[in-house]
Write a protein that holds these residues in place. Structure first.
Motif, PDB file in Angstrom:
ATOM      1  N   LEU A   1       0.810  -1.218   0.000  1.00  0.00           N
ATOM      2  CA  LEU A   1       0.000   0.000   0.000  1.00  0.00           C
ATOM      3  C   LEU A   1       0.847   1.274   0.000  1.00  0.00           C
ATOM      4  CD1 LEU A   1      -2.600  -1.147   2.692  1.00  0.00           C
ATOM      5  CD2 LEU A   1      -2.714  -1.425   0.203  1.00  0.00           C
ATOM      6  N   SER A   2       2.138   1.109   0.090  1.00  0.00           N
ATOM      7  CA  SER A   2       3.043   2.243   0.207  1.00  0.00           C
ATOM      8  C   SER A   2       2.840   3.243  -0.937  1.00  0.00           C
ATOM      9  CB  SER A   2       4.483   1.740   0.206  1.00  0.00           C
ATOM     10  OG  SER A   2       5.367   2.813   0.347  1.00  0.00           O
ATOM     11  N   GLY A   3       2.643   4.502  -0.560  1.00  0.00           N
ATOM     12  CA  GLY A   3       2.484   5.573  -1.541  1.00  0.00           C
ATOM     13  C   GLY A   3       1.116   5.649  -2.186  1.00  0.00           C
ATOM     14  N   LYS A   4       0.192   4.813  -1.754  1.00  0.00           N
ATOM     15  CA  LYS A   4      -1.154   4.798  -2.343  1.00  0.00           C
ATOM     16  C   LYS A   4      -2.173   5.415  -1.387  1.00  0.00           C
ATOM     17  CE  LYS A   4      -0.362   0.532  -4.922  1.00  0.00           C
ATOM     18  NZ  LYS A   4      -0.801  -0.853  -5.111  1.00  0.00           N
ATOM     19  N   ILE A   5      -3.241   5.912  -1.967  1.00  0.00           N
ATOM     20  CA  ILE A   5      -4.412   6.323  -1.197  1.00  0.00           C
ATOM     21  C   ILE A   5      -5.285   5.084  -1.098  1.00  0.00           C
ATOM     22  CG2 ILE A   5      -6.455   7.792  -1.184  1.00  0.00           C
ATOM     23  CD1 ILE A   5      -4.525   9.717  -2.913  1.00  0.00           C
ATOM     24  N   VAL A   6      -5.636   4.715   0.133  1.00  0.00           N
ATOM     25  CA  VAL A   6      -6.274   3.426   0.360  1.00  0.00           C
ATOM     26  C   VAL A   6      -7.603   3.594   1.084  1.00  0.00           C
ATOM     27  CG1 VAL A   6      -5.965   1.114   1.345  1.00  0.00           C
ATOM     28  CG2 VAL A   6      -3.961   2.418   0.606  1.00  0.00           C
TER      29      VAL A   6
ATOM     30  N   ILE B   1     -10.193   3.464 -11.436  1.00  0.00           N
ATOM     31  CA  ILE B   1      -9.274   3.862 -12.513  1.00  0.00           C
ATOM     32  C   ILE B   1      -8.269   4.932 -12.069  1.00  0.00           C
ATOM     33  CG2 ILE B   1     -10.876   3.237 -14.358  1.00  0.00           C
ATOM     34  CD1 ILE B   1     -11.474   6.271 -14.647  1.00  0.00           C
ATOM     35  N   ARG B   2      -8.440   5.449 -10.876  1.00  0.00           N
ATOM     36  CA  ARG B   2      -7.520   6.489 -10.398  1.00  0.00           C
ATOM     37  C   ARG B   2      -6.151   5.876 -10.099  1.00  0.00           C
ATOM     38  NH1 ARG B   2      -9.192  11.733  -9.354  1.00  0.00           N
ATOM     39  NH2 ARG B   2     -11.417  11.912  -9.577  1.00  0.00           N
ATOM     40  N   PRO B   3      -5.108   6.471 -10.642  1.00  0.00           N
ATOM     41  CA  PRO B   3      -3.770   5.953 -10.340  1.00  0.00           C
ATOM     42  C   PRO B   3      -3.434   6.157  -8.860  1.00  0.00           C
ATOM     43  CG  PRO B   3      -3.657   7.871 -11.804  1.00  0.00           C
ATOM     44  CD  PRO B   3      -5.098   7.592 -11.544  1.00  0.00           C
ATOM     45  N   GLY B   4      -2.779   5.183  -8.274  1.00  0.00           N
ATOM     46  CA  GLY B   4      -2.376   5.305  -6.876  1.00  0.00           C
ATOM     47  C   GLY B   4      -3.490   5.046  -5.891  1.00  0.00           C
ATOM     48  N   PHE B   5      -4.569   4.421  -6.342  1.00  0.00           N
ATOM     49  CA  PHE B   5      -5.705   4.123  -5.454  1.00  0.00           C
ATOM     50  C   PHE B   5      -5.784   2.627  -5.210  1.00  0.00           C
ATOM     51  CE2 PHE B   5     -10.298   3.015  -5.009  1.00  0.00           C
ATOM     52  CZ  PHE B   5     -10.490   3.591  -3.767  1.00  0.00           C
ATOM     53  N   GLU B   6      -6.055   2.262  -3.975  1.00  0.00           N
ATOM     54  CA  GLU B   6      -6.234   0.856  -3.596  1.00  0.00           C
ATOM     55  C   GLU B   6      -7.486   0.746  -2.730  1.00  0.00           C
ATOM     56  OE1 GLU B   6      -5.370  -2.954  -3.931  1.00  0.00           O
ATOM     57  OE2 GLU B   6      -3.610  -1.695  -4.282  1.00  0.00           O
ATOM     58  N   PHE B   7      -8.281  -0.259  -2.989  1.00  0.00           N
ATOM     59  CA  PHE B   7      -9.511  -0.519  -2.235  1.00  0.00           C
ATOM     60  C   PHE B   7      -9.416  -1.938  -1.713  1.00  0.00           C
ATOM     61  CE2 PHE B   7     -14.178   0.697  -2.070  1.00  0.00           C
ATOM     62  CZ  PHE B   7     -14.588  -0.408  -1.352  1.00  0.00           C
TER      63      PHE B   7
ATOM     64  N   ALA C   1     -16.170  12.098  -1.294  1.00  0.00           N
ATOM     65  CA  ALA C   1     -15.560  13.432  -1.280  1.00  0.00           C
ATOM     66  C   ALA C   1     -14.239  13.429  -0.521  1.00  0.00           C
ATOM     67  CB  ALA C   1     -16.520  14.445  -0.668  1.00  0.00           C
ATOM     68  N   LYS C   2     -14.173  12.687   0.576  1.00  0.00           N
ATOM     69  CA  LYS C   2     -12.938  12.626   1.357  1.00  0.00           C
ATOM     70  C   LYS C   2     -11.823  11.942   0.558  1.00  0.00           C
ATOM     71  CE  LYS C   2     -15.022  12.771   5.976  1.00  0.00           C
ATOM     72  NZ  LYS C   2     -15.732  13.934   5.678  1.00  0.00           N
ATOM     73  N   LEU C   3     -12.176  10.922  -0.189  1.00  0.00           N
ATOM     74  CA  LEU C   3     -11.180  10.260  -1.029  1.00  0.00           C
ATOM     75  C   LEU C   3     -10.686  11.176  -2.135  1.00  0.00           C
ATOM     76  CD1 LEU C   3     -12.768   6.712  -1.191  1.00  0.00           C
ATOM     77  CD2 LEU C   3     -10.411   7.209  -0.463  1.00  0.00           C
ATOM     78  N   LEU C   4     -11.590  11.918  -2.757  1.00  0.00           N
ATOM     79  CA  LEU C   4     -11.188  12.835  -3.836  1.00  0.00           C
ATOM     80  C   LEU C   4     -10.210  13.890  -3.321  1.00  0.00           C
ATOM     81  CD1 LEU C   4     -14.462  13.407  -5.877  1.00  0.00           C
ATOM     82  CD2 LEU C   4     -12.522  11.917  -6.422  1.00  0.00           C
ATOM     83  N   LYS C   5     -10.372  14.331  -2.073  1.00  0.00           N
ATOM     84  CA  LYS C   5      -9.474  15.333  -1.500  1.00  0.00           C
ATOM     85  C   LYS C   5      -8.048  14.798  -1.333  1.00  0.00           C
ATOM     86  CE  LYS C   5     -12.905  17.942   1.068  1.00  0.00           C
ATOM     87  NZ  LYS C   5     -13.412  18.303   2.391  1.00  0.00           N
ATOM     88  N   GLU C   6      -7.920  13.470  -1.240  1.00  0.00           N
ATOM     89  CA  GLU C   6      -6.606  12.868  -1.056  1.00  0.00           C
ATOM     90  C   GLU C   6      -5.810  12.784  -2.353  1.00  0.00           C
ATOM     91  OE1 GLU C   6      -5.111  12.078   1.877  1.00  0.00           O
ATOM     92  OE2 GLU C   6      -6.875  13.003   2.779  1.00  0.00           O
ATOM     93  N   PHE C   7      -6.490  12.863  -3.504  1.00  0.00           N
ATOM     94  CA  PHE C   7      -5.799  12.729  -4.796  1.00  0.00           C
ATOM     95  C   PHE C   7      -5.172  14.054  -5.202  1.00  0.00           C
ATOM     96  CE2 PHE C   7      -8.800   9.175  -5.069  1.00  0.00           C
ATOM     97  CZ  PHE C   7      -7.899   8.155  -5.354  1.00  0.00           C
TER      98      PHE C   7
END
Length: 186
Positions: free
Chosen positions: A64-69, A97-103, A180-186
């Motif tokens: 998960l390093s460097g990703k928004i999770v 499809i967002r780069p750097g995103f993990e779910f 919305a909170k996730l979008l703020k992290e990108f």
């Protein structure tokens, strides 16, 4: 006096283990305030270490390093947990499809139960099996369902404990609270 204090501790402890959001609390008790304080306590803390096997490979915090999770913790016998599944699928679809995103989601259920839930709800994101103890470490000894947003720095940006059983409230809650909170992290 010790008996009363022990009983109060037991009641509040159980409320935090299996949290269902309610519009009202019994007179004199404000469960939501207790839960919100526990959520606020998590902000800025690192995601607890974990290790699981996913597709025959070890999956850990290092993946998960460097990703928004976005992390969701659940178990199959939890009605609010299961009520979230469709809305979580929609959330995943809108952000995958967002780069750097993990779910990812975690559960301590047996693999047979996990497979059944994945099939029933058509889950496309990673579902990792960990021990019950690890689930409680990941949700900081709080209730279920629990959802966290972890920033690229590995620290918790948001924690939500509990949920609704009503499908429309769940969907609105998932998108109002997380999207919305996730979008703020990108």
């Amino acid at each position: 006096m010790k008996g009363i204090a022990l009983m109060i501790f037991f009641i509040f402890g159980n409320l935090c283990i299996y949290a269902q959001k309610t519009a009202t609390a019994p007179k004199g008790l404000d469960y939501d305030s207790i839960i919100r304080a526990r959520e606020a306590f998590a902000i800025g803390k690192p995601l607890a270490p974990f290790s699981s096997i996913y597709k025959n490979e070890i999956f850990t915090n290092n993946n998960l390093s460097g990703k928004i999770v976005f992390v969701n913790l659940w178990f199959a016998a939890c009605p609010p947990c299961m009520a979230e599944m469709d809305a979580l699928n929609e959330l995943y679809d809108s952000l995958k499809i967002r780069p750097g995103f993990e779910f990812i989601s975690f559960t301590y259920d047996p693999q047979k139960t996990i497979d059944s839930v994945i099939k029933r709800y058509h889950i496309q994101y990673k579902v990792l099996q960990v021990t019950q103890q690890d689930c409680y470490k990941l949700n900081m000894n709080n209730g279920f369902p629990a959802s966290l947003i972890v920033g690229a720095d590995g620290k918790i940006k948001y924690l939500n404990i509990g949920g609704y059983s009503d499908g429309e409230k769940v969907r609105q809650s998932v998108f109002d609270l997380y999207y919305a909170k996730l979008l703020k992290e990108f």
